[in-house]
Motif scaffolding. Structure first.
Motif, short mmCIF file in Angstrom:
data_model
loop_
_atom_site.label_atom_id
_atom_site.label_comp_id
_atom_site.label_asym_id
_atom_site.label_seq_id
_atom_site.Cartn_x
_atom_site.Cartn_y
_atom_site.Cartn_z
N TRP A 54 -73.78 99.19 44.28
CA TRP A 54 -72.98 98.01 43.95
C TRP A 54 -71.72 98.48 43.25
O TRP A 54 -71.77 99.22 42.26
CB TRP A 54 -73.77 97.08 43.03
N LEU A 55 -70.57 98.03 43.74
CA LEU A 55 -69.28 98.35 43.14
C LEU A 55 -68.64 97.02 42.74
O LEU A 55 -68.54 96.10 43.56
CB LEU A 55 -68.39 99.10 44.12
N TYR A 56 -68.22 96.92 41.48
CA TYR A 56 -67.70 95.66 40.94
C TYR A 56 -66.19 95.75 40.73
O TYR A 56 -65.69 96.76 40.24
CB TYR A 56 -68.38 95.34 39.61
N PHE A 57 -65.48 94.68 41.11
CA PHE A 57 -64.05 94.61 40.85
C PHE A 57 -63.72 93.26 40.24
O PHE A 57 -64.52 92.33 40.29
CB PHE A 57 -63.22 94.88 42.12
N ARG A 58 -62.54 93.16 39.63
CA ARG A 58 -62.15 91.93 38.96
C ARG A 58 -60.64 91.82 38.91
O ARG A 58 -59.92 92.81 39.09
CB ARG A 58 -62.73 91.88 37.55
N ARG A 64 -61.87 86.57 37.29
CA ARG A 64 -62.56 86.49 38.57
C ARG A 64 -63.16 87.85 38.91
O ARG A 64 -62.51 88.88 38.71
CB ARG A 64 -61.59 86.05 39.67
N THR A 65 -64.38 87.84 39.42
CA THR A 65 -65.05 89.09 39.75
C THR A 65 -65.53 89.08 41.20
O THR A 65 -65.75 88.02 41.78
CB THR A 65 -66.28 89.32 38.84
N GLY A 66 -65.67 90.26 41.75
CA GLY A 66 -66.18 90.42 43.10
C GLY A 66 -67.14 91.60 43.16
O GLY A 66 -67.10 92.49 42.30
N THR A 67 -67.98 91.60 44.17
CA THR A 67 -68.99 92.64 44.32
C THR A 67 -68.98 93.16 45.75
O THR A 67 -68.93 92.39 46.70
CB THR A 67 -70.39 92.09 44.01
N ILE A 68 -69.05 94.47 45.87
CA ILE A 68 -69.18 95.12 47.17
C ILE A 68 -70.53 95.83 47.12
O ILE A 68 -70.84 96.54 46.17
CB ILE A 68 -68.04 96.12 47.40
N ALA A 69 -71.34 95.62 48.15
CA ALA A 69 -72.69 96.18 48.16
C ALA A 69 -72.94 97.03 49.40
O ALA A 69 -72.40 96.74 50.47
CB ALA A 69 -73.73 95.06 48.10
N LEU A 70 -73.75 98.04 49.24
CA LEU A 70 -74.26 98.84 50.34
C LEU A 70 -75.78 98.88 50.20
O LEU A 70 -76.29 99.29 49.16
CB LEU A 70 -73.68 100.27 50.29
N ASN A 105 -66.77 98.86 37.40
CA ASN A 105 -68.12 99.35 37.13
C ASN A 105 -68.87 99.50 38.45
O ASN A 105 -68.41 99.02 39.48
CB ASN A 105 -68.89 98.42 36.19
N PHE A 106 -70.01 100.15 38.39
CA PHE A 106 -70.88 100.27 39.56
C PHE A 106 -72.32 100.36 39.08
O PHE A 106 -72.60 100.57 37.89
CB PHE A 106 -70.52 101.48 40.42
N GLU A 107 -73.21 100.21 40.03
CA GLU A 107 -74.64 100.32 39.73
C GLU A 107 -75.34 100.81 40.98
O GLU A 107 -75.00 100.42 42.09
CB GLU A 107 -75.17 98.95 39.31
N VAL A 108 -76.31 101.69 40.80
CA VAL A 108 -77.20 102.09 41.89
C VAL A 108 -78.61 101.72 41.46
O VAL A 108 -78.96 101.81 40.28
CB VAL A 108 -77.09 103.58 42.26
#
Length: 189
Positions: A54-58, A64-70, A105-108
Motif C-alpha cells: 500500500w502506497l499512500y499519497f495526499r 485529501r488522501t489516496g491509496t495505491i495498492a498491489l 507513507n507505505f505499508e506492507v
C-alpha cells in the motif's frame, strides 16, 4: 435566555461546517476541465513474504488522501499488469485537480498463519509531485525489495521492504493508455 438558543445555533452552523470540510477525504479520479494526471507503477520483487503493498499519497494541505495498492497473489484481485521473473506490478493512473501532492507513507502486510504482520515507516516522509492542468506526469516504477532482520535468537526474519524507484516509462505508459483516464502530453519526472 441564551441557553434556549444554543440548539438552534448549533443546527444552523451544521451546514457551514459540513461545507467547509466537504473537500477533504478520500480522493477519487477528478473529472474537471483542468484535470492533470500521474502515472506510476507499484511493484514488488516476486516471492517476497507479503500479501499486499500500500502506497499512500495526499494533497499538500493534507486534506485529501489516496491509496495505491498491489495485491499480487490475491485470487480476488485482478492479475497484476506486470508479472514476470523480476517484478509483479500494477500500473496506476490518477486524474487529479491541479496542485501539489506527495507520497507520504507505505505499508506492507503479511497474512501468513505463522508470521503475519504489518511493516511501514514509523514517521511520514515526503516525495512531492505537481499536477498541471492538461498534462500527465510519469513518476516511475516503485519496486519493493525485501529486507531482513534477526530475532532475539539471531534467526533471520522478515523486516519490511525498501523501494527502488526507476524509469520504466517505455513499459508502463502503453499499459497506462489502456485505462479509462484521458492521458495528455506526458512529462517524465
Amino acid at each position: 435566555m441564551i441557553w434556549r438558543w444554543l440548539p438552534v445555533l448549533a443546527i444552523l452552523c451544521l451546514p457551514f461546517t459540513a461545507k467547509a470540510n466537504s473537500d477533504c477525504g478520500e480522493m477519487t479520479n477528478y473529472h474537471g476541465p483542468d484535470a492533470g494526471n500521474f502515472i506510476m507503477t507499484l511493484g514488488a520483487v516476486p516471492k517476497l513474504p507479503y500479501d499486499s503493498y500500500w502506497l499512500y499519497f495526499r494533497s499538500a494541505d493534507h486534506c485529501r488522501t489516496g491509496t495505491i495498492a498491489l495485491l499480487p497473489d490475491n485470487i480476488f484481485a485482478p492479475k497484476p499488469d506486470i508479472d514476470n521473473e523480476s517484478e509483479q506490478a500494477e500500473v496506476s493512473v490518477w486524474a487529479l485537480p491541479p496542485g501539489n501532492y506527495e507520497f507520504y507513507n507505505f505499508e506492507v502486510r503479511s497474512n501468513s498463519a505463522f508470521s503475519g504482520g504489518r511493516f511501514g515507516p514509523k514517521e511520514d516522509f515526503s516525495i512531492p509531485f505537481t499536477i498541471v492542468p492538461g498534462h500527465t506526469v510519469y513518476l516511475g516504477d516503485f519496486r519493493a525489495h525485501g529486507m531482513t532482520g534477526r530475532n532475539i535468537f539471531g534467526i533471520p526474519v522478515k523486516g519490511g521492504v525498501s523501494f527502488v524507484v526507476s524509469d520504466q516509462s517505455k513499459r508502463d505508459i502503453p499499459i497506462a493508455r489502456t485505462r479509462p483516464v484521458s492521458i495528455q502530453s506526458i512529462d517524465i519526472k
